[in-house]
Design an enzyme around this catalytic site. Structure first.
Site, mmCIF file in Angstrom:
data_model
loop_
_atom_site.group_PDB
_atom_site.id
_atom_site.type_symbol
_atom_site.label_atom_id
_atom_site.label_comp_id
_atom_site.label_asym_id
_atom_site.label_seq_id
_atom_site.Cartn_x
_atom_site.Cartn_y
_atom_site.Cartn_z
ATOM 1 N N GLN A 150 -11.129 -4.065 5.983
ATOM 2 C CA GLN A 150 -10.900 -2.928 6.575
ATOM 3 C C GLN A 150 -11.383 -3.373 8.065
ATOM 4 O OE1 GLN A 150 -9.022 -0.041 6.200
ATOM 5 N NE2 GLN A 150 -8.599 -0.562 4.015
ATOM 6 N N ARG A 159 -3.660 -4.696 17.292
ATOM 7 C CA ARG A 159 -2.955 -3.492 16.398
ATOM 8 C C ARG A 159 -3.669 -2.133 16.529
ATOM 9 N NH1 ARG A 159 -5.990 -1.787 12.322
ATOM 10 N NH2 ARG A 159 -4.971 -0.784 10.253
ATOM 11 N N GLY A 183 -1.543 5.803 3.300
ATOM 12 C CA GLY A 183 -2.355 4.453 2.999
ATOM 13 C C GLY A 183 -3.453 4.442 4.194
ATOM 14 N N GLU A 205 -5.182 7.932 0.353
ATOM 15 C CA GLU A 205 -5.487 6.466 0.030
ATOM 16 C C GLU A 205 -5.616 6.446 -1.147
ATOM 17 O OE1 GLU A 205 -6.559 2.825 0.074
ATOM 18 O OE2 GLU A 205 -5.816 3.610 1.831
ATOM 19 N N GLU A 235 3.354 8.235 -3.994
ATOM 20 C CA GLU A 235 4.037 8.500 -4.954
ATOM 21 C C GLU A 235 3.816 9.619 -6.115
ATOM 22 O OE1 GLU A 235 4.798 4.319 -3.614
ATOM 23 O OE2 GLU A 235 2.999 5.492 -4.287
ATOM 24 N N GLU A 249 0.268 2.412 8.747
ATOM 25 C CA GLU A 249 0.016 1.163 9.077
ATOM 26 C C GLU A 249 0.866 0.290 7.741
ATOM 27 O OE1 GLU A 249 -0.308 -2.492 8.454
ATOM 28 O OE2 GLU A 249 -2.350 -2.602 9.474
ATOM 29 N N GLU A 258 4.024 -6.931 0.667
ATOM 30 C CA GLU A 258 3.104 -5.840 0.390
ATOM 31 C C GLU A 258 3.900 -4.632 -0.374
ATOM 32 O OE1 GLU A 258 -0.083 -5.373 2.505
ATOM 33 O OE2 GLU A 258 -1.086 -7.088 2.048
ATOM 34 N N SER A 263 6.787 2.565 0.129
ATOM 35 C CA SER A 263 5.752 3.892 -0.117
ATOM 36 C C SER A 263 5.695 4.693 1.016
ATOM 37 C CB SER A 263 4.302 3.490 -0.281
ATOM 38 O OG SER A 263 4.247 2.891 -1.666
#
Length: 516
Positions: A150, A159, A183, A205, A235, A249, A258, A263
């Site tokens: 992270q 970013r 996420g 998360e 989901e 992000e 990924e 998602s």
């Protein structure tokens, strides 16, 4: 199912009133989540309680801080064949939100913990589990559950700074709005949304990073009342209300690695109100052929080990061909000099607001370029950008283009084991086909062809073709700094980074200024 998913959790509510019994409670009540029960302790007497079986219960909102819980009669009270219900008066709206999130998550946990529904029907796996290998998901969530990773993303100031600017420049979109952070990771984007005046933020998360996010939120007292951290996959989790804005992000290498974009789109369909906003709302993959003799030689030389005919008395040459192809099957991730590009870039656009999830399972991009110089083409270079398009007049782009400030995504290059030769003005055609696989990544099939050049070119024949297959899951991370290359025929990076198939509007002009 991990046991900690079902630990006890207590909530203090103002009062409850039973619908099926005449008694009322006017004192604060403790609501306790047990492994399979929702229990209301009316007073210190352990016998004076109301209990609902989570599996058979439903919770409905009556107002900002009032709800009703109804349930079929439990086995304990099976002689009563009627449904039971209570109204719940919460202390405030924030407690109501937290309780609803906990209720839906606990109910889901109880249902998933048992393999069968009450009628004996086998539970189907979630959509995420249907398309992703369990081993890949485990490693994925383990990786993003660590603070050092992270930190690596947060220290990418291109970013993080772009996200912060995009949110703050569009405060009008966030003030008094409900936001879902898809996420959420450390929760940093949720905190940005709260700073911008969001009414409430649900930080979803799935990894163990959710616990760190809760600590980070709790450590910011001016913002913590606005943020609820929900541990689970988008989901599968249930939220008590719809979102006005999604923020996320979801970008991986080449934008799609990924498979988190899927998602993000699922979250859009599940949680976003009609005409809600998404930050970001659009992504583009840019592609251009490149020439890099240094890189080609570097990759080819890796296989020289397998040309040894006397390695401790063993002949390794039978494996040289397979090793050579194996090294060229790895897409290269690094930062390269934009002067290596030999044609204008083309682009493929993915609109997160309208694209369907299934459209990301297979992406087929036709390629057509005009060579600007005579050289050997060694493959296809790729990068991406995303757009934050709020109500502000400023269109904020986050770009990973070569020549722009480097991000932790870098750029990506697919290097062909057999280069092709081109002359200035010669047409290059081909196709890039990207097929999703269950290891949360993509297989890339690339083909490039040099068309006939000079007299007879109008016949449209192909002089030379080269192809390669690459696994985006297994890149070669080559983090050397871009080298200085001589400029060929006065071409400039800005000229080659323009896209052929998209209009160059104000956002592209902004990107050009950045590259200068």
């Amino acid at each position: 199912m991990e046991n900690n998913m079902l630990d006890d959790q207590d909530f203090l509510v103002a009062s409850i009133s039973q619908l099926s019994i005449s008694s009322n409670s006017s004192q604060p009540v403790v609501a306790r989540f047990r492994p399979e029960w929702l229990q209301f302790d009316l007073d210190s007497d352990s016998n004076n309680l109301v209990r609902f079986e989570l599996r058979n219960s439903k919770l409905f909102k009556l107002g900002p801080s009032q709800s009703v819980c109804v349930s079929e009669a439990s086995e304990v009270n099976k002689e009563k064949n009627y449904s039971r219900g209570i109204t719940i008066q919460f202390i405030n709206e924030e407690e109501s939100r937290a309780f609803h999130c906990a209720f839906e998550q606990r109910k889901k946990d109880v249902t998933v913990q048992g393999s069968f529904l009450p009628n004996g029907t086998v539970l189907s796996k979630s959509k995420f589990e249907d398309k992703i290998e369990a081993s890949s998901a485990k490693m994925y969530f383990h990786y993003y559950g660590q603070l050092l990773h992270q930190q690596n993303m947060m220290q990418d100031y291109v970013r993080t700074g772009t996200y912060y600017a995009a949110v703050m420049e569009n405060r009008a979109d966030f003030v008094d709005r409900v936001v879902v952070d898809v996420g959420a990771g450390s929760g940093i984007l949720s905190l940005f949304a709260a700073q911008a005046g969001a009414k409430h933020v649900y930080a979803v998360e799935a990894s163990d990073m959710a616990e760190y996010a809760r600590k980070l939120v709790a450590g910011n007292p001016l913002l913590r009342q606005k943020i609820t951290v929900v541990k689970g996959k988008v989901e599968e989790v249930e939220l008590p209300e719809k979102a006005d804005i999604l923020i996320s992000e979801p970008m991986g290498t080449l934008l799609i690695n990924e498979r988190m974009l899927e998602s993000y789109i699922i979250a859009r369909d599940r949680f976003l109100i009609p005409n809600g906003k998404m930050f970001p709302g659009l992504g583009r993959i840019h592609m251009a052929p490149f020439s890099d003799e240094y890189l080609y030689t570097e990759i080819a030389n890796k296989a020289l080990f397998w040309q040894q005919q006397n390695y401790y008395g063993v002949n390794l040459t039978p494996l040289h061909s397979a090793a050579f192809q194996g090294y060229f099957s790895q897409p290269v991730v690094d930062a390269f000099d934009p002067r290596l590009l030999v044609a204008l870039a083309v682009s493929h656009e993915i609109n997160f607001m309208s694209s369907k999830e299934e459209e990301l399972y297979e992406i087929d991009i036709p390629l057509r370029f005009i060579a600007s110089v005579g050289t050997r083409i060694h493959g296809l270079a790729c990068w991406f950008d995303v757009l934050f398009d709020g109500s502000s007049t400023v269109q904020r782009w986050l770009t990973t283009a070569p020549g722009a400030p480097t991000t932790h995504w870098y750029q990506l290059r697919c290097v062909l084991s057999q280069p092709i030769y081109v002359m200035p003005g010669q047409e290059i055609t081909g196709r890039l086909r990207m097929v999703a696989h269950k290891a949360q990544s993509y297989t890339l099939d690339l083909i490039l062809s040099a068309k006939m050049w000079g007299p007879g070119a109008e016949q449209g024949g192909i002089l030379q073709t080269s192809s390669g297959k690459f696994d985006l899951k297994e890149p070669y991370y080559r983090m050397s700094q871009p080298q200085a290359y001589p400029m060929a025929q006065e071409q400039t990076p800005q000229q080659l980074l323009q896209t052929q198939d998209l209009p160059t509007l104000s956002q592209d002009e902004e990107g050009s200024d950045l590259l200068q």
